[in-house]
Design a protein around this motif. Structure first.
Motif, PDB file in Angstrom:
ATOM      1  N   MET A 175       0.845  -1.169   0.000  1.00 19.93           N
ATOM      2  CA  MET A 175       0.000   0.000   0.000  1.00 19.93           C
ATOM      3  C   MET A 175       0.896   1.240   0.000  1.00 19.93           C
ATOM      4  SD  MET A 175      -3.086   1.140   2.558  1.00 19.93           S
ATOM      5  CE  MET A 175      -2.138   1.234   4.039  1.00 19.93           C
ATOM      6  N   ARG A 176       0.510   2.248  -0.787  1.00 19.01           N
ATOM      7  CA  ARG A 176       1.206   3.527  -0.820  1.00 19.01           C
ATOM      8  C   ARG A 176       0.236   4.626  -0.425  1.00 19.01           C
ATOM      9  NH1 ARG A 176       3.312   4.379  -6.559  1.00 19.01           N
ATOM     10  NH2 ARG A 176       4.134   6.274  -5.614  1.00 19.01           N
ATOM     11  N   GLN A 177       0.737   5.613   0.324  1.00 19.77           N
ATOM     12  CA  GLN A 177      -0.065   6.766   0.714  1.00 19.77           C
ATOM     13  C   GLN A 177       0.655   8.019   0.243  1.00 19.77           C
ATOM     14  OE1 GLN A 177      -1.676   6.448   4.882  1.00 19.77           O
ATOM     15  NE2 GLN A 177      -0.096   4.879   4.963  1.00 19.77           N
ATOM     16  N   LEU A 178      -0.104   8.932  -0.367  1.00 16.07           N
ATOM     17  CA  LEU A 178       0.457  10.169  -0.887  1.00 16.07           C
ATOM     18  C   LEU A 178      -0.334  11.351  -0.358  1.00 16.07           C
ATOM     19  CD1 LEU A 178       0.608   8.994  -4.605  1.00 16.07           C
ATOM     20  CD2 LEU A 178       2.548   9.125  -3.062  1.00 16.07           C
ATOM     21  N   ILE A 179       0.359  12.451  -0.043  1.00 13.09           N
ATOM     22  CA  ILE A 179      -0.287  13.712   0.305  1.00 13.09           C
ATOM     23  C   ILE A 179       0.071  14.694  -0.797  1.00 13.09           C
ATOM     24  CG2 ILE A 179      -0.439  15.599   1.966  1.00 13.09           C
ATOM     25  CD1 ILE A 179       0.672  13.640   4.064  1.00 13.09           C
ATOM     26  N   TRP A 180      -0.926  15.282  -1.433  1.00 17.58           N
ATOM     27  CA  TRP A 180      -0.711  16.239  -2.515  1.00 17.58           C
ATOM     28  C   TRP A 180      -1.316  17.569  -2.078  1.00 17.58           C
ATOM     29  CZ3 TRP A 180      -3.841  16.081  -7.670  1.00 17.58           C
ATOM     30  CH2 TRP A 180      -3.356  17.050  -8.528  1.00 17.58           C
ATOM     31  N   VAL A 181      -0.495  18.601  -1.983  1.00  9.86           N
ATOM     32  CA  VAL A 181      -0.957  19.926  -1.551  1.00  9.86           C
ATOM     33  C   VAL A 181      -1.517  20.659  -2.770  1.00  9.86           C
ATOM     34  CG1 VAL A 181      -0.340  22.076  -0.416  1.00  9.86           C
ATOM     35  CG2 VAL A 181       0.763  19.950   0.292  1.00  9.86           C
ATOM     36  N   LEU A 182      -2.820  20.937  -2.743  1.00 12.07           N
ATOM     37  CA  LEU A 182      -3.499  21.584  -3.864  1.00 12.07           C
ATOM     38  C   LEU A 182      -3.405  23.101  -3.794  1.00 12.07           C
ATOM     39  CD1 LEU A 182      -6.647  19.288  -3.865  1.00 12.07           C
ATOM     40  CD2 LEU A 182      -4.591  19.070  -5.273  1.00 12.07           C
ATOM     41  N   GLU A 236       4.387  22.903   0.137  1.00 12.85           N
ATOM     42  CA  GLU A 236       3.712  24.037  -0.489  1.00 12.85           C
ATOM     43  C   GLU A 236       2.852  23.532  -1.636  1.00 12.85           C
ATOM     44  OE1 GLU A 236       4.025  27.210   0.547  1.00 12.85           O
ATOM     45  OE2 GLU A 236       5.442  26.643   2.134  1.00 12.85           O
ATOM     46  N   GLU A 237       2.052  24.423  -2.194  1.00 16.48           N
ATOM     47  CA  GLU A 237       1.181  24.093  -3.317  1.00 16.48           C
ATOM     48  C   GLU A 237       1.962  23.359  -4.403  1.00 16.48           C
ATOM     49  OE1 GLU A 237      -1.388  26.467  -6.685  1.00 16.48           O
ATOM     50  OE2 GLU A 237      -1.236  27.341  -4.674  1.00 16.48           O
ATOM     51  N   GLY A 238       1.419  22.220  -4.851  1.00 11.44           N
ATOM     52  CA  GLY A 238       2.037  21.424  -5.901  1.00 11.44           C
ATOM     53  C   GLY A 238       2.933  20.313  -5.386  1.00 11.44           C
ATOM     54  N   ASP A 239       3.331  20.367  -4.114  1.00 14.66           N
ATOM     55  CA  ASP A 239       4.195  19.322  -3.553  1.00 14.66           C
ATOM     56  C   ASP A 239       3.401  18.039  -3.329  1.00 14.66           C
ATOM     57  OD1 ASP A 239       6.307  21.095  -3.473  1.00 14.66           O
ATOM     58  OD2 ASP A 239       6.158  21.475  -1.319  1.00 14.66           O
ATOM     59  N   CYS A 240       4.093  16.916  -3.454  1.00 13.21           N
ATOM     60  CA  CYS A 240       3.504  15.614  -3.183  1.00 13.21           C
ATOM     61  C   CYS A 240       4.482  14.851  -2.291  1.00 13.21           C
ATOM     62  CB  CYS A 240       3.252  14.859  -4.483  1.00 13.21           C
ATOM     63  SG  CYS A 240       2.347  13.318  -4.257  1.00 13.21           S
ATOM     64  N   LEU A 241       3.984  14.310  -1.214  1.00 11.07           N
ATOM     65  CA  LEU A 241       4.806  13.600  -0.239  1.00 11.07           C
ATOM     66  C   LEU A 241       4.329  12.161  -0.163  1.00 11.07           C
ATOM     67  CD1 LEU A 241       6.958  13.854   2.027  1.00 11.07           C
ATOM     68  CD2 LEU A 241       5.085  14.463   3.570  1.00 11.07           C
ATOM     69  N   GLY A 300      -2.057  26.473  -0.808  1.00  7.13           N
ATOM     70  CA  GLY A 300      -1.576  26.844   0.519  1.00  7.13           C
ATOM     71  C   GLY A 300      -0.326  26.079   0.901  1.00  7.13           C
ATOM     72  N   SER A 301      -0.111  25.956   2.201  1.00  7.95           N
ATOM     73  CA  SER A 301       1.050  25.232   2.716  1.00  7.95           C
ATOM     74  C   SER A 301       0.611  24.315   3.849  1.00  7.95           C
ATOM     75  CB  SER A 301       2.132  26.200   3.193  1.00  7.95           C
ATOM     76  OG  SER A 301       1.649  27.004   4.235  1.00  7.95           O
ATOM     77  N   LEU A 302       1.311  23.216   3.992  1.00  8.79           N
ATOM     78  CA  LEU A 302       0.958  22.191   4.971  1.00  8.79           C
ATOM     79  C   LEU A 302       2.227  21.689   5.645  1.00  8.79           C
ATOM     80  CD1 LEU A 302      -1.280  20.186   6.061  1.00  8.79           C
ATOM     81  CD2 LEU A 302      -0.512  18.646   4.260  1.00  8.79           C
ATOM     82  N   VAL A 303       2.177  21.564   6.956  1.00  8.05           N
ATOM     83  CA  VAL A 303       3.263  20.934   7.706  1.00  8.05           C
ATOM     84  C   VAL A 303       2.776  19.551   8.099  1.00  8.05           C
ATOM     85  CG1 VAL A 303       4.671  21.025   9.792  1.00  8.05           C
ATOM     86  CG2 VAL A 303       4.150  23.137   8.542  1.00  8.05           C
ATOM     87  N   PHE A 304       3.585  18.551   7.796  1.00 11.88           N
ATOM     88  CA  PHE A 304       3.246  17.166   8.107  1.00 11.88           C
ATOM     89  C   PHE A 304       4.286  16.648   9.087  1.00 11.88           C
ATOM     90  CE2 PHE A 304       3.683  12.595   7.305  1.00 11.88           C
ATOM     91  CZ  PHE A 304       2.394  12.198   7.575  1.00 11.88           C
TER      92      PHE A 304
END
Length: 57
Positions: free
Chosen positions: A1-8, A24-29, A10-14
């Motif tokens: 299983m793979r999990q991805l976070i994609w920031v559409l 930031e916007e456009g990043d995928c983790l 704004g900005s997000l701290v994980f």
């Protein structure tokens, strides 16, 4: 299983354990195995993100 976070927008701290990821916007983790984590918006602007869970059949 793979999990991805994609920031559409704004900005997000994980936070996962002692690791801190500032995105930031456009990043995928891509995440590793499931574990306790925190999603934080530390700015005054809205943040929109998508979490995708992928599995092999």
């Amino acid at each position: 299983m793979r999990q991805l976070i994609w920031v559409l927008s704004g900005s997000l701290v994980f936070l996962k354990g002692s690791a801190r990821h500032e995105t930031e916007e456009g990043d995928c983790l891509e995440l590793g195995p499931p574990s306790d984590c925190v999603f934080k918006n530390e700015s005054a602007a809205p943040c929109t993100y998508a979490v995708a869970i992928l599995s092999n059949p």
